[in-house]
Design a protein around this motif. Sequence first.
Motif: not given
Length: 250
Positions: A108, A111, A142-146, A148, A184
Amino acid sequence: MKWALLSDIHANIQAMNACLTHARGQGAQRYALLGDLVGYGANPGAVVDQAMRLAEQGALLVKGNHDDMAVSPPESARTVGDSSAAWTHAQLDGSQRRFLDALPMTVQDGAMLLVHATADAPHRWRYVYDQQVATLSLDAACELPEVRHVFGGHVHFQTLYYRGASASLMKFVPTPGIPVPVPRHRLWLATVGSVGQPRDGNPHAMYAMMDTARSQLTFHRVAYDHAAAAAAILRTQLPAFFADRLELGR
């Protein structure tokens, strides 16, 4: 930031160098290699060496199924892809194998989430051929922060999926060279195609450029000396079929 996103190079150094040259001409500032550096092609060592140099310069890389097989080839070949794993393994030295073995399954960066296959089960090497699989991958990412934008390869086609107001994903086939807005406020999943082994009937190499400042994604096709890449395969013990498909883009 302008990211050049390359996947499924498949030991095709001619296609890799052509795409890197094109990306530099497009103003690429960073590079991401989305798996399958090796397999099928004649120059795994040269491709891995190039990838190692890019990594030293800050490129992000993830592991593909052919990278995994090149480190630990299957005892018996059940697929066309399996048949090149033992040969590829023998062409690589210890440092190159260790480099492939150490590649992460996902990375990651802000985004963006990078993965070879799907974010929900990267070790299963599922193909994102339709909205159903794309949905599973995007939901997990999308369960991960940020996150997109999810970028991957594996399917050897260039496709973009997005989620707007509804819960279902929409599938979009991009036009090469035309920037696509990827703002985003929506969720996006793209398969960037194959650098070294296109399979849509067009032998030109594939990659994509993500401009994070403008939130634009551009898919590219790049002409390269596919005849030279095919001839290199024919000089090895690899099946001639691997050379034929480069000429046909199949």
